[in-house]
Every structure is written in C-alpha cells, then in structure tokens.
Design a protein around this motif. Structure first.
Motif, PDB file in Angstrom:
ATOM      1  N   HIS A  24      10.188 -11.508  -7.397  1.00 48.80           N
ATOM      2  CA  HIS A  24       8.484 -11.435  -7.933  1.00 48.80           C
ATOM      3  C   HIS A  24       8.143 -10.110  -7.682  1.00 48.80           C
ATOM      4  N   TRP A  25       8.871  -8.845  -6.781  1.00 48.19           N
ATOM      5  CA  TRP A  25       7.975  -8.113  -6.793  1.00 48.19           C
ATOM      6  C   TRP A  25       8.925  -6.366  -7.070  1.00 48.19           C
ATOM      7  N   GLN A  26      10.633  -6.943  -7.873  1.00 46.86           N
ATOM      8  CA  GLN A  26      10.914  -5.401  -8.248  1.00 46.86           C
ATOM      9  C   GLN A  26      10.483  -5.221  -9.490  1.00 46.86           C
ATOM     10  N   ALA A  27      10.898  -6.051  -9.838  1.00 44.54           N
ATOM     11  CA  ALA A  27       9.823  -5.389 -11.422  1.00 44.54           C
ATOM     12  C   ALA A  27       8.683  -4.671 -11.553  1.00 44.54           C
ATOM     13  N   PRO A  28       7.645  -5.034 -11.130  1.00 48.11           N
ATOM     14  CA  PRO A  28       5.908  -5.340 -10.833  1.00 48.11           C
ATOM     15  C   PRO A  28       5.943  -3.579 -10.201  1.00 48.11           C
ATOM     16  N   LEU A  29       6.650  -3.186  -9.045  1.00 43.25           N
ATOM     17  CA  LEU A  29       6.470  -2.645  -7.846  1.00 43.25           C
ATOM     18  C   LEU A  29       7.311  -1.705  -9.089  1.00 43.25           C
ATOM     19  N   THR A  30       8.041  -1.509  -9.864  1.00 42.11           N
ATOM     20  CA  THR A  30       8.529  -0.263 -10.387  1.00 42.11           C
ATOM     21  C   THR A  30       7.725   0.234 -11.451  1.00 42.11           C
ATOM     22  N   THR A  31       7.312   1.615 -11.524  1.00 42.47           N
ATOM     23  CA  THR A  31       7.097   2.296 -12.290  1.00 42.47           C
ATOM     24  C   THR A  31       7.445   3.487 -13.218  1.00 42.47           C
ATOM     25  N   LYS A  32       6.524   4.467 -13.841  1.00 45.34           N
ATOM     26  CA  LYS A  32       7.329   5.562 -14.539  1.00 45.34           C
ATOM     27  C   LYS A  32       7.979   7.190 -13.137  1.00 45.34           C
ATOM     28  N   THR A  33       6.987   6.816 -11.876  1.00 45.95           N
ATOM     29  CA  THR A  33       7.817   7.212 -11.036  1.00 45.95           C
ATOM     30  C   THR A  33       7.553   6.896  -9.848  1.00 45.95           C
TER      31      THR A  33
ATOM     32  N   ILE B 246       1.149  -1.235  -0.228  1.00 50.18           N
ATOM     33  CA  ILE B 246       0.217  -0.053   0.039  1.00 50.18           C
ATOM     34  C   ILE B 246       1.108   1.337  -0.121  1.00 50.18           C
ATOM     35  N   GLY B 247       0.101   2.071  -1.082  1.00 50.13           N
ATOM     36  CA  GLY B 247       1.600   3.411  -1.120  1.00 50.13           C
ATOM     37  C   GLY B 247       3.189   3.401  -1.466  1.00 50.13           C
ATOM     38  N   ASN B 248       3.524   4.483  -0.791  1.00 50.74           N
ATOM     39  CA  ASN B 248       5.059   3.973  -1.260  1.00 50.74           C
ATOM     40  C   ASN B 248       6.115   3.871   0.035  1.00 50.74           C
ATOM     41  N   PRO B 249       6.941   3.235  -0.752  1.00 49.89           N
ATOM     42  CA  PRO B 249       8.084   2.658   0.545  1.00 49.89           C
ATOM     43  C   PRO B 249       8.207   3.612   1.421  1.00 49.89           C
TER      44      PRO B 249
ATOM     45  N   THR C  97      10.991   4.366  -8.276  1.00 49.49           N
ATOM     46  CA  THR C  97      11.991   3.280  -8.946  1.00 49.49           C
ATOM     47  C   THR C  97      11.730   2.215  -7.654  1.00 49.49           C
ATOM     48  N   THR C  98      11.549   0.478  -7.547  1.00 49.53           N
ATOM     49  CA  THR C  98      11.460  -0.285  -6.784  1.00 49.53           C
ATOM     50  C   THR C  98      12.894  -0.403  -6.376  1.00 49.53           C
ATOM     51  N   THR C  99      13.632  -0.563  -4.967  1.00 50.04           N
ATOM     52  CA  THR C  99      15.221  -1.446  -5.441  1.00 50.04           C
ATOM     53  C   THR C  99      14.767  -2.849  -4.465  1.00 50.04           C
ATOM     54  N   ARG C 100      15.973  -3.028  -5.187  1.00 48.76           N
ATOM     55  CA  ARG C 100      15.892  -4.838  -4.082  1.00 48.76           C
ATOM     56  C   ARG C 100      15.700  -4.348  -2.489  1.00 48.76           C
ATOM     57  N   HIS C 101      16.336  -4.005  -1.753  1.00 50.24           N
ATOM     58  CA  HIS C 101      15.635  -3.244   0.301  1.00 50.24           C
ATOM     59  C   HIS C 101      14.202  -3.261   0.216  1.00 50.24           C
TER      60      HIS C 101
END
Length: 538
Positions: free
Chosen positions: A433-442, A329-332, A444-448
């Motif tokens: 399983h989650w880094q690429a699906p949670l990365t959007t244009k606005t 939910i939301g952003n990290p 950037t989801t890191t490995r952490h």
C-alpha cells in the motif's frame, strides 16, 4: 482466502527498573591485585560448592536447606558474603530451569514439524503457513532418523525437568568447550586457564539500605574510596579496622555519578561487582541499583505530536516520521549497524545506531517511537525453514529484545516513550500500500521504509491501507485533480474553491469559470436542494 491472525493492540513499553554504571579501577598496586585475586578465587570456590549443593537438592529445596547452606558458608567467609553467594546460586538455578523449559518447547516444535513433513508425500510443495514434504527419499530417510534423535533428546529433557535436574557450568559452557579447540580459538593453554579462572571468581555483593554507604561488603564512600570486607580465612590481609582492605584506586563514575553519590550519601542500597578484563589486563567495578518505576504515560499523550516509526532489519534501522493522521513527513532515515563480531561489538553497534536515532527524534519534536514487538525464538529452528540456511542464520543475528531494552533505557533520558506494535503483516502490507505511492523520481522507497510507515500507522491506531480515492469522474464536475468532496452539511459547499497562490499547474481557457460563484446559475438538469426549496416557497 486464508484467515488472518488477530492483531494485538499496541502498548507503551514500561520503563527500566534498574541502573548500572561502570568505572575502571586505576593505579592498583601489586598488593591490591593480589588481594583481589585471592578473595575472588576463595569466594569462587565457595560459590561452586554451593551451586553444586543447590543443584543436588533440586525440587526438594526449602528454607531449612537454604539456612544450613548459609550457616556453612558464613564460617568460611561472612554472613553477607554467604547471603550473596546463596542468592546467586538460586538465581542461576532458576535461570537454568527457564532455559530448560524453553529447550523442551523448541524440541516439541521441531518434532511436530518433522512429523508433518514425513506424513506428506515426497515432493509435495508447502504453503505459506506449513512446510511441504521431503524433496527425495534420501531426505525423507534422514528426517526420519533425526525424528528419533529428537524424540530421545526430548524424553531425557522432560525426565530431567520433572526431577528438577539442571546442568550448569560455572564459567560458561562455551569457554569450557574452547579448551578442546585452543588452536581454532587462537589461545594457548595458559591464556585459556587464566580466562577460565577469572570467569569462575566471585566478587559481587548486594546492597542493603540503612547500612553505611548502602553496602557493608564492598563499600565505596562519596569520595571514591573502595574497601572490601575480607573473608574470615583472609582476614590477616586487612589494612583497615574491622577486617577490611582499602584499595589505592579511587572511583568516580562519569555516567550518572551524581545519582550514585546521592544514593551512597543517603545510605541507600547499591550493589557492586568487581571483575577483571583478561584481554586488556584492566580491573573494573560496576555499581547497580533499582529505581522506582515511573507511571506509564497514556497512549494519547505519547502520540499527540506524531510518531517516529522504526523497522528493525539485519543491517540497519529504517525510520520514518508520521504525523498524527498517519501521513509520512519528509524523507525516511536509515541508521546502519554491523552485527558481526562478538557480543560486545554488536551491543556497541546497537548503541551507536540509537545515539543517532534519538537525537533525530528530539529535533522532530515527537514524544514516541514505534517499534515492532519481534520475537524470533520460534523461527530459529532448521526444521521450520528447511534448507534456507541464510534466513536461519539471519534471524538470530537481529537484535530484537536487546534493541528494545536498550532503546527503552536510552529513551528514558530523553522523555520519549517507546510503543511496541504487533509485527504481523507490516512488511507485506507496507510494500503493498505504501511503497509505490511514496516512490518519486528523486526518492526510491524500499520495502523497509514502507514497513516503517505501516508500523507507525498501526501505533497511531490507523489502518495500514491507504484511503481509496474516488473515481476521476466523481472528484469534481469534470475530470479534475480534486480528491476530497465537501460534506453534505458543509457551508458554502457550492461556492468556488479558494484560489491557491503560486504557479498554476493547469491553465484554464478564457471564459471558463464565469459562473463558478453561483452553481445554480449554470444550465444543469438538476438544482441543489436549497435552490429548489427557495423556488417552491411562497
């Protein structure tokens, strides 16, 4: 395919069982400081002698020897000072034994790793689970020599452990070795001598329930007046009846002061420790007491409103909120800290990060924080990681056990439960399983961040792997964007989907969807089971 190790089930971390608060002793007179120095030095000398006797007894120590030591100390101090000194000696000897056993385990692991590497041909590459052979004949020769050194060291440690021999330095081994490197430490001989003497003082007394204000040796009344029971050789310095010395300073614990005052008014046990900060030239007093452990809340109740998952890293905490279904939910959020400097600075940085994490968790309305049950004790040796010096220096700096202990203590005041999860494969599977699906244009989801999602899903009891969507042709009648199919027994499953208000993402040409309300009115080769039964019924 390599076999995965079993994953331990998550559990709710038990709450803390003790409280410690500290206050500064202000406005002390020169006479007060002189009395504190004399008492600390006298009791410190007695503590050093008692610890030497306890170490000499080794495994042959029993109650008779303990009683003899206590009687000897009582004549030079008091019965309660003697009890505090002997208890401190027992605790220090037991701690040294545990450290000795841990050192033996580390030596055995290092020897096993070196033996494995020496048994392989030179230049053979390692695997994910085992290191490879030596890179050259020179390295093989150096490792063979190191193997002999470690074997000799292990032989001596095992002999000492079996004989009950421990080696303890009152004041600290690091400070003792600093005496030979004063220039590198930036100290003069007088400054080092003052630190050494202060570290070897003894000004601590355990509490006793039923006694006045919970402690007969170092007593603090509800108004903050501090009095000390002087040892017998220093009784002539007393300024109060019954051989006591009253300090001019007044104590008022700002943190948990109400709890402390309730305990002393009820004559419940409170332990005190007086110490001097040489660098600042300030005197402090620490009060500590035990609290009954609260019943651990059930896992289902703690996860009823979702969870805040936290991934511990060398420079920051990566946190993400997950709902009860395991969806982010939301952003990290990231909570940085700096682990350089001394232990006090690192501890302050950890507290600063947690003071930002816990209020955010409260605003989210969750009742649980999930964190990995990390332990890098087996990963600190240079034999496991070879020339990866940066990684070897990185793992000891991560505040694993201290962070969880500090987080548990601070979360107790916010009624937030701490859930410890198995750290196996969270970083790898989270990135997979989650880094690429949670990365959007606005964003950037890191490995952490992805690892935090994996930690939270494991705490919630969900698999880390995302739900696999069906093929595009099976998502609807044609190529559509629907990813959920109605169950066979669901009502109105052949009716139209409810229209979602708002702008449409796809436009339909005129004439499309005329018969969408009745699926059986369309020209198809197959009909639904209900329609066929209606046609065949008389």
């Amino acid at each position: 395919m390599a076999e995965l190790r079993p994953i331990e089930a998550p559990f709710v971390v038990s709450e803390r069982s003790g409280v410690a608060v500290r206050d500064r002793l202000k406005n002390l007179t020169a006479e007060d400081e002189q009395v504190l120095r004399l008492v600390g030095a006298h009791l410190g000398a007695l503590a050093s002698g008692d610890l030497k006797t306890r170490c000499a007894d080794g495994l042959e120590h029993d109650h008779q020897r303990w009683a003899a030591r206590k009687r000897e100390l009582t004549t030079l101090s008091s019965s309660r000072w003697a009890g505090a000194i002997t208890k401190a000696s027992h605790d220090q000897w037991a701690l040294a034994r545990r450290c000795q056993a841990a050192h033996i385990a580390d030596l055995e692991a290092a020897i096993a790793t070196i033996r494995h590497r020496l048994s392989l041909p030179v230049g053979e590459k390692g695997t994910r689970k085992a290191p490879g052979g030596s890179r050259s004949r020179l390295e093989w020769h150096a490792k063979s020599r190191r193997l002999r050194v470690l074997q000799d060291r292990l032989r001596r440690e095992k002999a000492d452990h079996q004989a009950g021999i421990v080696r303890i330095v009152r004041g600290g081994k690091r400070l003792a070795r600093t005496r030979h490197h004063l220039h590198a430490a930036g100290l003069t001989e007088d400054e080092w001598r003052q630190k050494w003497e202060v570290e070897r003082w003894f000004l601590a007394a355990d509490g006793e329930s039923g006694k006045r204000y919970g402690n007969e040796t170092i007593r603090i009344d509800p108004d903050g007046e501090v009095s000390i029971r002087l040892p017998a050789p220093l009784a002539h310095l007393a300024n109060a009846p019954h051989g006591r010395y009253v300090l001019t300073a007044r104590v008022a614990f700002a943190h948990r002061g109400t709890q402390w005052r309730d305990r002393v008014e009820a004559n419940r046990a409170v332990a005190y420790r007086i110490h001097l900060d040489v660098q600042r030239g300030r005197w402090y007093i620490t009060a500590s007491w035990q609290i009954p452990p609260a019943p651990t809340i059930p896992m289902s109740a703690a996860l009823a409103h979702g969870v805040i998952a936290v991934d511990t890293n060398a420079g920051h905490l990566a946190a993400w909120r997950l709902d009860v279904h395991g969806n982010p939910i939301g952003n990290p959020r990231h909570f940085p800290y700096d682990l350089s400097g001394n232990a006090d600075h690192r501890d302050a940085q950890v507290r600063h990060a947690l003071t930002r994490l816990l209020p955010w968790a409260q605003t989210c309305g969750v009742k649980a924080i999930a964190i990995e049950d990390l332990d890098f004790q087996a990963d600190k040796t240079r034999e496991k990681h070879g020339r990866r010096k940066r990684f070897r220096h990185l793992t000891p700096g991560m505040p694993t056990s201290k962070l969880r202990t500090r987080l548990t203590a601070m979360a107790d005041a916010t009624s937030i439960a701490i859930i410890a999860t198995d750290p196996a494969y969270t970083s790898k599977w989270g990135a997979q399983h989650w880094q690429a699906p949670l990365t959007t244009k606005t964003r950037t989801t890191t490995r952490h961040d992805a690892a935090a999602v994996a930690i939270g899903r494991r705490a919630l009891g969900h698999p880390i792997r995302r739900r696999t969507a069906p093929p595009p042709a099976h998502r609807s009648d044609e190529q559509g964007h629907r990813t959920a199919q109605a169950r066979p027994g669901a009502r109105r499953r052949e009716g139209p989907r409810p229209r979602i208000p708002g702008p449409r993402t796809r436009s339909a040409p005129p004439g499309r969807g005329e018969n969408a309300g009745d699926q059986n009115a369309q020209h198809r080769s197959e009909r639904s089971t209900e329609h066929l039964q209606h046609m065949l019924s008389p």
